[in-house]
Design a protein around this motif. Structure first.
Motif, short mmCIF file in Angstrom:
data_model
loop_
_atom_site.label_atom_id
_atom_site.label_comp_id
_atom_site.label_asym_id
_atom_site.label_seq_id
_atom_site.Cartn_x
_atom_site.Cartn_y
_atom_site.Cartn_z
N ARG A 4 36.95 43.60 50.15
CA ARG A 4 37.09 45.14 49.90
C ARG A 4 38.44 45.40 49.34
NH1 ARG A 4 36.44 46.50 56.25
NH2 ARG A 4 37.37 44.28 56.28
N TRP A 5 38.76 46.70 48.70
CA TRP A 5 39.82 46.96 47.95
C TRP A 5 41.07 46.77 48.33
CZ3 TRP A 5 39.43 48.91 43.18
CH2 TRP A 5 40.60 49.40 42.41
N GLN A 6 41.41 46.79 49.80
CA GLN A 6 42.56 46.46 50.25
C GLN A 6 43.02 45.00 50.53
OE1 GLN A 6 40.02 48.12 51.76
NE2 GLN A 6 40.14 47.79 54.06
N ASN A 7 41.96 44.25 49.93
CA ASN A 7 42.29 42.64 50.29
C ASN A 7 42.09 41.93 48.86
OD1 ASN A 7 42.77 40.10 51.76
ND2 ASN A 7 40.58 39.90 51.94
N PRO A 8 43.01 42.13 47.95
CA PRO A 8 42.93 41.53 46.73
C PRO A 8 43.21 40.11 46.85
CG PRO A 8 44.86 42.79 47.12
CD PRO A 8 44.22 43.09 48.02
N LEU A 9 43.51 39.53 47.75
CA LEU A 9 43.72 38.16 47.71
C LEU A 9 42.73 37.08 47.36
CD1 LEU A 9 46.31 38.10 50.71
CD2 LEU A 9 46.91 38.51 48.41
N GLU A 10 41.55 37.56 47.71
CA GLU A 10 40.38 36.55 47.62
C GLU A 10 40.15 36.70 46.21
OE1 GLU A 10 39.11 34.66 49.74
OE2 GLU A 10 39.93 35.61 51.43
N PHE A 11 40.50 37.66 45.15
CA PHE A 11 39.85 37.71 43.89
C PHE A 11 40.57 36.51 42.85
CE2 PHE A 11 38.26 41.79 44.97
CZ PHE A 11 37.28 41.91 44.46
N THR A 31 31.97 40.86 52.50
CA THR A 31 32.09 42.32 52.80
C THR A 31 32.85 42.77 51.68
OG1 THR A 31 32.36 41.59 54.96
CG2 THR A 31 33.12 43.83 54.50
N ALA A 32 32.27 43.90 51.19
CA ALA A 32 32.78 44.46 49.86
C ALA A 32 32.56 46.00 49.79
CB ALA A 32 32.17 43.82 48.46
N ASP A 33 33.40 46.64 49.19
CA ASP A 33 33.31 48.06 48.79
C ASP A 33 33.25 48.25 47.23
OD1 ASP A 33 35.93 47.79 48.49
OD2 ASP A 33 36.26 49.36 49.95
N GLN A 34 33.32 47.23 46.45
CA GLN A 34 33.46 47.33 45.00
C GLN A 34 32.38 46.08 44.52
OE1 GLN A 34 35.81 49.17 43.43
NE2 GLN A 34 36.08 49.70 45.30
N TYR A 35 32.10 46.44 43.18
CA TYR A 35 30.97 45.68 42.78
C TYR A 35 31.74 44.40 41.97
CZ TYR A 35 27.35 44.39 39.35
OH TYR A 35 26.58 43.82 38.34
N PHE A 36 31.46 43.25 42.84
CA PHE A 36 32.06 41.96 42.18
C PHE A 36 31.75 40.89 41.38
CE2 PHE A 36 30.17 41.81 46.49
CZ PHE A 36 29.62 40.45 46.42
N PRO A 38 30.92 40.84 38.43
CA PRO A 38 31.57 40.48 37.06
C PRO A 38 32.75 39.16 37.37
CG PRO A 38 31.19 42.57 37.01
CD PRO A 38 30.62 42.25 38.38
N VAL A 39 33.18 39.40 38.71
CA VAL A 39 34.28 38.15 38.91
C VAL A 39 33.46 36.77 38.91
CG1 VAL A 39 35.86 37.52 40.82
CG2 VAL A 39 35.65 39.99 40.28
N PHE A 40 32.51 36.74 39.45
CA PHE A 40 31.88 35.50 39.41
C PHE A 40 31.45 35.02 37.99
CE2 PHE A 40 30.63 36.78 43.93
CZ PHE A 40 31.22 35.83 44.75
N ILE A 41 30.77 36.03 37.44
CA ILE A 41 30.38 35.71 35.92
C ILE A 41 31.51 35.11 35.22
CG2 ILE A 41 29.56 36.93 33.78
CD1 ILE A 41 27.30 36.62 35.54
N HIS A 42 32.81 35.48 35.46
CA HIS A 42 34.01 35.22 34.67
C HIS A 42 34.47 33.71 35.33
CE1 HIS A 42 33.47 38.71 32.61
NE2 HIS A 42 34.36 39.29 32.55
N ASN A 43 34.00 33.19 36.30
CA ASN A 43 34.73 32.09 36.82
C ASN A 43 33.86 30.84 36.04
OD1 ASN A 43 34.62 29.57 38.35
ND2 ASN A 43 35.08 30.92 40.28
N PRO A 44 34.81 30.15 35.41
CA PRO A 44 34.31 29.07 34.75
C PRO A 44 33.37 27.93 35.19
CG PRO A 44 36.96 29.15 34.51
CD PRO A 44 36.38 29.92 35.40
N TYR A 58 23.31 41.20 33.77
CA TYR A 58 23.22 40.53 35.15
C TYR A 58 23.09 41.84 36.31
CZ TYR A 58 28.00 41.07 34.31
OH TYR A 58 29.55 41.55 33.69
N PHE A 59 23.73 42.60 36.16
CA PHE A 59 23.37 43.97 36.95
C PHE A 59 21.94 44.36 36.76
CE2 PHE A 59 23.25 48.31 38.07
CZ PHE A 59 23.68 48.32 39.31
N GLY A 60 21.52 44.67 35.51
CA GLY A 60 20.10 45.19 35.51
C GLY A 60 19.26 44.31 35.96
N THR A 61 19.48 42.83 35.78
CA THR A 61 18.44 41.91 36.37
C THR A 61 18.36 41.95 37.93
OG1 THR A 61 18.78 40.48 34.59
CG2 THR A 61 17.97 39.42 36.64
#
Length: 143
Positions: A4-11, A31-36, A38-44, A58-61
């Motif tokens: 969730r937005w108030q917990n940016p430490l996991e990103f 648990t999320a209130d944001q679309y995440f 893209p974060v995984f897509i950018h993880n090498p 990826y979103f459309g799929t």
């Protein structure tokens, strides 16, 4: 994992780490209130695999797989399109508000006007016209 937005430490971990080393659990429950995604897509570590599975859209799929409307909704949407939009240029502006989400509660307590977005509607119309100048037959709508 709380995304969730108030917990940016996991990103940072999601962006950079091998998640099997960071998290020892076999399954992660998010648990999320944001679309995440893209974060995984950018993880090498995972980018190539996810792109192979999902392609560049990826979103459309995922949306086509997870968010399948009922048949009667598809029929009604297709009929609405044929009657109102087919053959016409259309510009839709989606109003996004975060009103009453957890990450806005501090702002609400501090006196944020939760309905301020209603005063922004003229700005949304200007954006719509700027994005696609009005031409004969162009329809504009706010969703």
């Amino acid at each position: 994992v709380d995304l969730r937005w108030q917990n940016p430490l996991e990103f940072p971990a999601l962006l950079c780490d091998d998640l099997s080393q960071t998290y020892k659990e076999r399954f992660l429950y998010l648990t999320a209130d944001q679309y995440f995604l893209p974060v995984f897509i950018h993880n090498p570590k995972y980018a190539a695999t996810l792109r192979t599975w999902l392609g560049e859209d990826y979103f459309g799929t995922l949306a086509r797989f997870l968010l399948r409307p009922k048949t009667f909704i598809l029929r009604e949407a297709a009929a609405f399109y044929r009657e109102n939009l087919e053959g016409r240029s259309s510009v839709g502006i989606q109003l996004r508000t975060a009103t009453m989400k957890g990450h806005d509660m501090a702002g609400l307590v501090a006196g944020f006007d939760s309905f301020a977005w209603k005063r922004w509607v003229p700005a949304f119309w200007k954006c719509a016209y700027f994005a696609s100048p009005k031409a004969a037959g162009t329809g504009y709508f706010i969703a």
